[in-house]
Write an enzyme that holds these catalytic residues in place. Structure first.
Site, mmCIF file in Angstrom:
data_model
loop_
_atom_site.group_PDB
_atom_site.id
_atom_site.type_symbol
_atom_site.label_atom_id
_atom_site.label_comp_id
_atom_site.label_asym_id
_atom_site.label_seq_id
_atom_site.Cartn_x
_atom_site.Cartn_y
_atom_site.Cartn_z
ATOM 1 C CE LYS A 183 -3.429 -2.641 -0.346
ATOM 2 N NZ LYS A 183 -4.030 -3.509 0.608
HETATM 3 C C1 LIG Z 1 -5.153 -4.644 0.803
HETATM 4 C C2 LIG Z 1 -6.621 -4.480 0.761
HETATM 5 C C3 LIG Z 1 -7.439 -4.843 1.837
HETATM 6 C C4 LIG Z 1 -6.936 -5.607 3.022
HETATM 7 O O1 LIG Z 1 -5.914 -4.963 3.683
HETATM 8 P P1 LIG Z 1 -5.118 -5.767 4.823
HETATM 9 O O2 LIG Z 1 -4.441 -4.676 5.587
HETATM 10 O O3 LIG Z 1 -4.141 -6.637 4.091
HETATM 11 O O4 LIG Z 1 -6.079 -6.528 5.610
HETATM 12 C C5 LIG Z 1 -8.782 -4.573 1.768
HETATM 13 N N1 LIG Z 1 -9.325 -3.993 0.683
HETATM 14 C C6 LIG Z 1 -8.582 -3.647 -0.385
HETATM 15 C C7 LIG Z 1 -9.246 -2.983 -1.526
HETATM 16 C C8 LIG Z 1 -7.207 -3.896 -0.384
HETATM 17 O O5 LIG Z 1 -6.476 -3.591 -1.451
#
Ligand SMILES: *Cc1c(COP(=O)(O)O)cnc(C)c1O
Length: 375
Positions: A183
């Site tokens: 992210k």
């Molecule tokens: C990465 C992601 C998540 C989950 O995030 P985590 O921190 O890995 O639980 C949820 N929704 C979207 C759209 C994502 O890209």
């Protein structure tokens, strides 16, 4: 072979690494002063709203649903195209995910279809700011307000995004961020919820740590059977180092994407995503392959790019076509845009440490492969 260019890679500076070393030497590794500092820093970044961290966005979104009192017999409207976590958390609290289609180029929830999907059982809308392109917040909250629904925003892609000058997370109901390494800001694993009513925040705190409060005979009591999703100080130290660079990282992402658009301004061999404005934080760059006009499959394209030393991802297959969701009664043909995106999307390299010349290299390789594969 040339040096491998992955589709994403986190940038961690030396100062951040040193701050982690300090936490490791401090003797306090789990939730402590660094988590408090990260929550305060995020809150100040988001205009002073309350922020609570968790070990992932998945944990945060599940708690947000529980905090809104959503469970068995309830429906939550969400897009058929996202990471599967968005729908999984709805199922996990016992509610039903009611999918709607997304825009072909925006990848965001189709708000016209949201209104049509509302029933007396609908309790919340769970939109995704796909790739960091904000959903139309004015329309979204107008619909929610009119039907008295809570909005739980999956803002996993959207830290640093803004809708008409307002940061995602600085307004709205419950806004859930992810700090996974892919992210725009990472804490290794982690997440945060911005917003919520005082009661909802209280529930989130209880869900995050065993339902415990400092009261009762022995100075502690358990009010609900909460779970365990508190962030560590080690993770928070990484997050604090990342937050210092977030604006610069996102500006760099926008520059790199501008280069993709510039090089593919004239009859691109792919279908480009919606460009948005400066409020787009560009978590991923995901054009579509025109598979109908090609002699090769997506796996073959990904393989050919890999042979050129370029990593390509897939974000994401349509959720309703996964086995667990077919078992809920969903089937092919219901959400044509999500299905087409799911088949044709490719995630090309985009991360702050990339050079503009890396974009040139990706565009050259992809164009050559796709032109050579025309029917
Ligand atoms: C990465 C992601 C998540 C989950 O995030 P985590 O921190 O890995 O639980 C949820 N929704 C979207 C759209 C994502 O890209």
């Amino acid at each position: 072979m040339k040096k491998m260019l992955p589709f994403t890679r986190p940038t961690i500076d030396e100062e951040t690494i040193q701050s982690v070393v300090e936490v490791l030497r401090s003797g306090w590794l789990a939730t402590g002063p660094k988590v408090a500092a990260l929550e305060a820093a995020l809150s100040s970044y988001l205009g002073g709203r309350p922020v609570r961290t968790q070990t992932s966005a998945t944990a945060g979104m599940e708690m947000a649903l529980l905090a809104c009192g959503i469970g068995k017999g309830d429906e939550v409207i969400t897009p058929a195209l996202s990471f599967v976590a968005t729908a999984n958390v709805i199922v996990r609290v016992g509610a039903r995910p009611v999918f709607v289609d997304v825009g072909l180029d925006s990848r965001n929830i189709d708000l016209d279809q949201v209104e049509a999907a509302i029933t007396p059982r609908t309790r919340a809308i769970m939109p995704v700011h796909f790739a960091g392109l904000p959903v139309d917040m004015d329309r979204l909250y107008a619909i929610a307000g009119k039907h008295k629904l809570r909005v739980i925003e999956d803002a996993a892609h959207a830290i640093g995004s803004a809708w008409r000058g307002r940061k995602i997370g600085s307004c709205g109901d419950l806004v859930c961020f992810s700090f996974h390494p892919n992210k725009n800001l990472t804490t290794i694993e982690g997440g945060a919820i911005s917003g919520g009513s005082p009661d909802e925040i209280k529930t989130i705190e209880l869900q995050r740590w065993h339902g415990q409060v400092k009261s009762g005979v022995d100075g502690f009591d358990t009010l609900i059977a909460g779970g365990k999703s508190n962030l560590s100080d080690v993770a928070a130290a990484v997050g604090l180092g990342q937050l210092r660079h977030l604006e610069e990282f996102n500006a760099r992402r926008r520059q790199l994407v501008a280069r993709y658009f510039e090089l593919w301004s004239d009859r691109p061999p792919v279908r480009l995503p919606e460009r948005g404005d400066d409020g787009h934080s560009w978590h991923v760059f995901t054009p579509l392959l025109p598979l109908d006009t090609l002699r090769i499959s997506r796996p073959r394209f990904i393989e050919a790019m890999k042979e050129q030393g370029i990593g390509v991802g897939v974000h994401y297959p349509a959720i309703h076509l996964f086995t667990a969701y077919r078992e809920l009664g969903y089937r092919e043909g219901q959400f044509p845009n999500a299905e087409r995106i799911g088949r044709e999307t490719v995630t090309l390299p985009l991360f702050p440490a990339m050079e503009l010349s890396d974009v040139d290299r990706v565009v050259e390789a992809a164009t050559q492969i796709l032109q050579g594969a025309r029917k």
